[in-house]
Motif scaffolding. Structure first.
Motif, PDB file in Angstrom:
ATOM      1  N   LYS A  22      -2.797   6.243   1.847  1.00  0.00           N
ATOM      2  CA  LYS A  22      -2.001   7.268   2.520  1.00  0.00           C
ATOM      3  C   LYS A  22      -2.097   7.084   4.024  1.00  0.00           C
ATOM      4  CE  LYS A  22      -1.957  11.262   0.655  1.00  0.00           C
ATOM      5  NZ  LYS A  22      -2.332  12.579   0.126  1.00  0.00           N
ATOM      6  N   LEU A  23      -1.006   7.339   4.738  1.00  0.00           N
ATOM      7  CA  LEU A  23      -1.031   7.372   6.195  1.00  0.00           C
ATOM      8  C   LEU A  23      -1.287   8.810   6.628  1.00  0.00           C
ATOM      9  CD1 LEU A  23      -0.676   6.157   8.985  1.00  0.00           C
ATOM     10  CD2 LEU A  23       1.806   6.398   8.729  1.00  0.00           C
ATOM     11  N   VAL A  24      -2.326   9.010   7.433  1.00  0.00           N
ATOM     12  CA  VAL A  24      -2.734  10.345   7.865  1.00  0.00           C
ATOM     13  C   VAL A  24      -2.720  10.407   9.385  1.00  0.00           C
ATOM     14  CG1 VAL A  24      -4.607  12.044   7.872  1.00  0.00           C
ATOM     15  CG2 VAL A  24      -4.189  10.674   5.832  1.00  0.00           C
ATOM     16  N   LEU A  25      -2.127  11.462   9.917  1.00  0.00           N
ATOM     17  CA  LEU A  25      -2.195  11.744  11.345  1.00  0.00           C
ATOM     18  C   LEU A  25      -3.180  12.886  11.560  1.00  0.00           C
ATOM     19  CD1 LEU A  25      -1.265  11.718  14.334  1.00  0.00           C
ATOM     20  CD2 LEU A  25       0.556  13.323  13.654  1.00  0.00           C
ATOM     21  N   ARG A  48       7.012  21.770   8.411  1.00  0.00           N
ATOM     22  CA  ARG A  48       8.356  21.654   7.849  1.00  0.00           C
ATOM     23  C   ARG A  48       8.901  20.239   7.943  1.00  0.00           C
ATOM     24  NH1 ARG A  48       9.060  27.417  10.337  1.00  0.00           N
ATOM     25  NH2 ARG A  48       8.861  28.694   8.451  1.00  0.00           N
ATOM     26  N   LEU A  49       8.218  19.385   8.709  1.00  0.00           N
ATOM     27  CA  LEU A  49       8.642  17.997   8.833  1.00  0.00           C
ATOM     28  C   LEU A  49       7.822  17.050   7.972  1.00  0.00           C
ATOM     29  CD1 LEU A  49       9.127  17.806  12.704  1.00  0.00           C
ATOM     30  CD2 LEU A  49      10.939  17.735  10.977  1.00  0.00           C
ATOM     31  N   CYS A  50       6.561  17.413   7.704  1.00  0.00           N
ATOM     32  CA  CYS A  50       5.645  16.503   7.025  1.00  0.00           C
ATOM     33  C   CYS A  50       4.575  17.324   6.314  1.00  0.00           C
ATOM     34  CB  CYS A  50       4.991  15.588   8.066  1.00  0.00           C
ATOM     35  SG  CYS A  50       3.944  14.287   7.385  1.00  0.00           S
ATOM     36  N   LEU A 103       0.802  -1.228   0.000  1.00  0.00           N
ATOM     37  CA  LEU A 103       0.000   0.000   0.000  1.00  0.00           C
ATOM     38  C   LEU A 103       0.832   1.274   0.000  1.00  0.00           C
ATOM     39  CD1 LEU A 103      -2.738  -1.054   2.596  1.00  0.00           C
ATOM     40  CD2 LEU A 103      -2.957  -0.965   0.108  1.00  0.00           C
ATOM     41  N   VAL A 104       2.141   1.161   0.134  1.00  0.00           N
ATOM     42  CA  VAL A 104       2.991   2.351   0.166  1.00  0.00           C
ATOM     43  C   VAL A 104       3.342   2.763  -1.251  1.00  0.00           C
ATOM     44  CG1 VAL A 104       5.170   3.342   0.963  1.00  0.00           C
ATOM     45  CG2 VAL A 104       3.944   1.709   2.414  1.00  0.00           C
ATOM     46  N   GLY A 105       3.129   4.021  -1.570  1.00  0.00           N
ATOM     47  CA  GLY A 105       3.446   4.520  -2.906  1.00  0.00           C
ATOM     48  C   GLY A 105       2.505   5.620  -3.308  1.00  0.00           C
ATOM     49  N   PRO A 106       2.751   6.250  -4.451  1.00  0.00           N
ATOM     50  CA  PRO A 106       1.886   7.352  -4.898  1.00  0.00           C
ATOM     51  C   PRO A 106       0.451   6.888  -5.071  1.00  0.00           C
ATOM     52  CG  PRO A 106       3.901   7.223  -6.211  1.00  0.00           C
ATOM     53  CD  PRO A 106       3.842   5.977  -5.387  1.00  0.00           C
ATOM     54  N   GLN A 107      -0.492   7.720  -4.611  1.00  0.00           N
ATOM     55  CA  GLN A 107      -1.896   7.380  -4.788  1.00  0.00           C
ATOM     56  C   GLN A 107      -2.328   7.637  -6.228  1.00  0.00           C
ATOM     57  OE1 GLN A 107      -3.905   9.450  -1.410  1.00  0.00           O
ATOM     58  NE2 GLN A 107      -4.559   7.381  -0.907  1.00  0.00           N
ATOM     59  N   GLY A 108      -3.327   6.890  -6.655  1.00  0.00           N
ATOM     60  CA  GLY A 108      -3.839   7.058  -8.001  1.00  0.00           C
ATOM     61  C   GLY A 108      -3.099   6.250  -9.037  1.00  0.00           C
ATOM     62  N   SER A 109      -2.193   5.385  -8.572  1.00  0.00           N
ATOM     63  CA  SER A 109      -1.442   4.566  -9.520  1.00  0.00           C
ATOM     64  C   SER A 109      -2.357   3.550 -10.178  1.00  0.00           C
ATOM     65  CB  SER A 109      -0.295   3.841  -8.798  1.00  0.00           C
ATOM     66  OG  SER A 109       0.285   2.873  -9.639  1.00  0.00           O
ATOM     67  N   GLY A 147       5.111   8.939   2.610  1.00  0.00           N
ATOM     68  CA  GLY A 147       4.226   9.643   1.698  1.00  0.00           C
ATOM     69  C   GLY A 147       2.938  10.087   2.345  1.00  0.00           C
ATOM     70  N   GLY A 148       2.927  10.156   3.683  1.00  0.00           N
ATOM     71  CA  GLY A 148       1.717  10.527   4.406  1.00  0.00           C
ATOM     72  C   GLY A 148       1.609  12.011   4.669  1.00  0.00           C
TER      73      GLY A 148
END
Length: 293
Positions: free
Chosen positions: A144-147, A207-209, A131-137, A170-171
């Motif tokens: 995506k990992l979202v906080l 600036r970090l994410c 599941l890791v990688g650019p979305q929409g592939s 890539g989150g």
């Protein structure tokens, strides 16, 4: 017992999967299925936002996280979503898309002492499911990992360690930014954190994410946010632009589910037209906006 009913955008029951940490929702902001990771099953948060949908909310921090149980639950949920018939059983046709894995839930997730370890764990599991990688592939499904955070701990080294790792995966961060005034933050978030300190934390996170502001607007006692409150918010947006802080934009949303807090009876949703007009003012101040009424 896990539920088998169809998920809706207005039902974000953290117990719907019968798990301690993991739960599925149809997210109106994400536009598809979001797999939630709840690090606060004790319903404890260091803020107490008046619109919060968590019942029996109390002040505090996340408990000790059982990392082995979290990994078992996440793998089981993703196996059902990615390889099983979860989408057909539980999701309406228009939302049958895995959008993200979201660190969210019943309190502030970064208050968990194991927060960076949790991020590493999720990243490892996501990689195992491809599941890791650019979305929409078109070649493969990714997520995506979202906080989702109030940002109050974004200046702590262990939290920043987690933010760097989210960025590497890539989150992105959804940083709560309901008000830019001390009075507004006390009234909405019930915190005495100063706007200046919170702005510093926002800048550090951005600036970090990759970071989006998540802003909830609503009527209190039938009245929308005051002109003074709106002006303070728009001035903060202009400052973000002027100081070239790399904020991606604003997720502007209204009340879709009832608050479970004592102030609930005083709150109501604003018309979609009001949100769109406010979004236009935010864009004019310098940031893109996504609107979820």
């Amino acid at each position: 017992m896990p539920r088998t009913s169809i998920l809706t955008r207005t039902d974000h029951d953290r117990d719907s999967a019968g798990m301690t940490y993991v739960y599925p929702v149809v997210s109106r902001r994400a536009g598809g299925v979001s797999i939630g990771v709840n690090l606060n099953p004790n319903n404890a948060c260091n803020w107490s936002c008046v619109y919060c949908q968590v019942p029996d909310l109390r002040r505090g921090s996340a408990p000790t996280i059982d990392l082995a149980l979290l990994e078992t639950e996440l793998r089981a949920m993703l196996d059902d979503v990615v390889h099983g018939d979860f989408m057909q059983r539980r999701v309406p046709p228009e939302a049958r898309r895995l959008n993200d894995i979201a660190l969210s839930g019943n309190g502030e997730p970064t208050s968990a002492r194991a927060f960076p370890e949790v991020v590493e764990l999720i990243g490892r599991v996501m990689a195992d499911f491809g599941l890791v990688g650019p979305q929409g592939s078109p070649e493969r499904q990714t997520a995506k990992l979202v906080l989702i955070t109030n940002g109050s701990l974004a200046d702590r080294p262990r939290v920043q360690q987690g933010l760097r790792r989210i960025a590497a995966l890539g989150g992105e961060v959804w940083f709560k930014f309901d008000s830019a005034s001390a009075e507004g933050m006390r009234a909405i978030n019930q915190t005495r954190v100063s706007p200046a300190r919170q702005f510093e934390r926002l800048a550090a996170a951005a600036r970090l994410c990759p970071t989006w502001l998540q802003t909830c607007v609503f009527a209190r006692d039938g009245a929308p946010p005051s002109e003074a409150e709106q002006a303070a918010y728009l001035a903060a947006i202009a400052r973000i632009r002027d100081e070239a802080i790399p904020v991606q934009g604003v997720l502007l949303y209204g009340l879709a589910r009832p608050s479970m807090q004592p102030e609930a009876s005083r709150l109501s949703a604003l018309p979609a037209e009001w949100l769109e007009a406010y979004a236009a003012r935010i864009r004019a101040a310098g940031l893109p906006v996504r609107v979820a009424p």
